[in-house]
Design a protein around this motif. Structure first.
Motif, mmCIF file in Angstrom:
data_model
loop_
_atom_site.group_PDB
_atom_site.id
_atom_site.type_symbol
_atom_site.label_atom_id
_atom_site.label_comp_id
_atom_site.label_asym_id
_atom_site.label_seq_id
_atom_site.Cartn_x
_atom_site.Cartn_y
_atom_site.Cartn_z
ATOM 1 N N GLY A 1 0.807 -1.210 0.000
ATOM 2 C CA GLY A 1 0.000 0.000 0.000
ATOM 3 C C GLY A 1 0.837 1.255 0.000
ATOM 4 N N PRO A 2 0.201 2.385 -0.288
ATOM 5 C CA PRO A 2 0.927 3.659 -0.229
ATOM 6 C C PRO A 2 1.196 4.053 1.213
ATOM 7 C CG PRO A 2 -1.389 4.042 -0.709
ATOM 8 C CD PRO A 2 -1.193 2.548 -0.663
ATOM 9 N N GLY A 3 1.966 5.082 1.381
ATOM 10 C CA GLY A 3 2.237 5.619 2.711
ATOM 11 C C GLY A 3 3.081 4.694 3.545
ATOM 12 N N ASN B 1 3.046 8.990 -2.181
ATOM 13 C CA ASN B 1 2.318 7.935 -1.473
ATOM 14 C C ASN B 1 1.859 8.400 -0.104
ATOM 15 O OD1 ASN B 1 2.393 5.937 -3.439
ATOM 16 N ND2 ASN B 1 4.448 5.328 -2.865
ATOM 17 N N ALA B 2 2.692 9.149 0.609
ATOM 18 C CA ALA B 2 2.306 9.662 1.923
ATOM 19 C C ALA B 2 1.146 10.636 1.787
ATOM 20 C CB ALA B 2 3.493 10.331 2.606
ATOM 21 N N GLN B 3 1.168 11.473 0.748
ATOM 22 C CA GLN B 3 0.077 12.413 0.518
ATOM 23 C C GLN B 3 -1.223 11.655 0.233
ATOM 24 O OE1 GLN B 3 0.483 14.864 -2.968
ATOM 25 N NE2 GLN B 3 -0.663 16.530 -2.024
ATOM 26 N N ALA B 4 -1.150 10.609 -0.584
ATOM 27 C CA ALA B 4 -2.343 9.815 -0.898
ATOM 28 C C ALA B 4 -2.867 9.115 0.348
ATOM 29 C CB ALA B 4 -2.013 8.789 -1.984
ATOM 30 N N ALA B 5 -1.970 8.585 1.179
ATOM 31 C CA ALA B 5 -2.400 7.897 2.394
ATOM 32 C C ALA B 5 -3.051 8.870 3.355
ATOM 33 C CB ALA B 5 -1.204 7.207 3.054
ATOM 34 N N THR B 6 -2.507 10.079 3.473
ATOM 35 C CA THR B 6 -3.088 11.091 4.356
ATOM 36 C C THR B 6 -4.478 11.464 3.889
ATOM 37 O OG1 THR B 6 -0.909 11.954 4.870
ATOM 38 C CG2 THR B 6 -2.768 13.399 5.309
ATOM 39 N N LYS B 7 -4.633 11.656 2.596
ATOM 40 C CA LYS B 7 -5.940 12.015 2.050
ATOM 41 C C LYS B 7 -6.942 10.884 2.302
ATOM 42 C CE LYS B 7 -6.004 14.178 -1.796
ATOM 43 N NZ LYS B 7 -5.888 14.533 -3.212
#
Length: 147
Positions: free
Chosen positions: A50-52, A123-129
């Motif tokens: 997964g992302p993040g 990926n961190a930005q997508a996981a945060t969103k």
């Protein structure tokens, strides 16, 4: 009586970048059976993909494996497959003595293509969103608030 000094071979280091199938295929076709291969994509898949958080764990595990492989006293080549390193990551690999092999399209072709954000920051930005919208939680937890 003293023993003669034994020369220990320092592992050769090769960083392979580019689209995943071609980068992994490049290594598979060239590595010796005893050569360690640290494949960021394979590690990422193994820890959940997964992302993040998954990407961060994969980067940390790959970094630890790479550092250990670099200390081997065997006559081997340490292969690192990192499909899309950031400019800073690439610079660190080169500073650590890695030879660069780019299996991707030529730079002039890449310059014509639109840049799609990838890597840890994207990926961190997508996981945060996803987390802000409850998407990263298991469905039952997201629906009932965790009760």
């Amino acid at each position: 009586m003293s023993r003669p000094a034994v020369a220990t071979a320092r592992p050769r280091r090769v960083l392979v970048v580019g689209p995943y199938p071609s980068a992994a295929g490049h290594v598979a076709a060239r590595r010796a059976p005893a050569d360690p291969v640290i494949d960021l994509h394979a590690v990422h898949v193994a820890v959940g993909g997964g992302p993040g958080a998954g990407r961060i764990v994969a980067l940390s595990a790959s970094h630890a494996a790479r550092k250990r492989a670099e200390r081997l006293h065997d006559d081997v080549t340490v292969w690192v497959v990192h499909p899309d390193p950031t400019p800073d990551q690439r610079a660190r690999y080169l500073a650590d003595g890695y030879e660069l092999v780019d299996t991707g399209p030529p730079p002039d072709e890449m310059a014509r293509r639109p840049r799609v954000p990838t890597g840890t920051a994207a990926n961190a930005q997508a996981a945060t969103k996803r987390h802000e919208h409850g998407i990263s939680l298991p469905p039952r937890v997201a629906d009932d608030g965790g009760a």
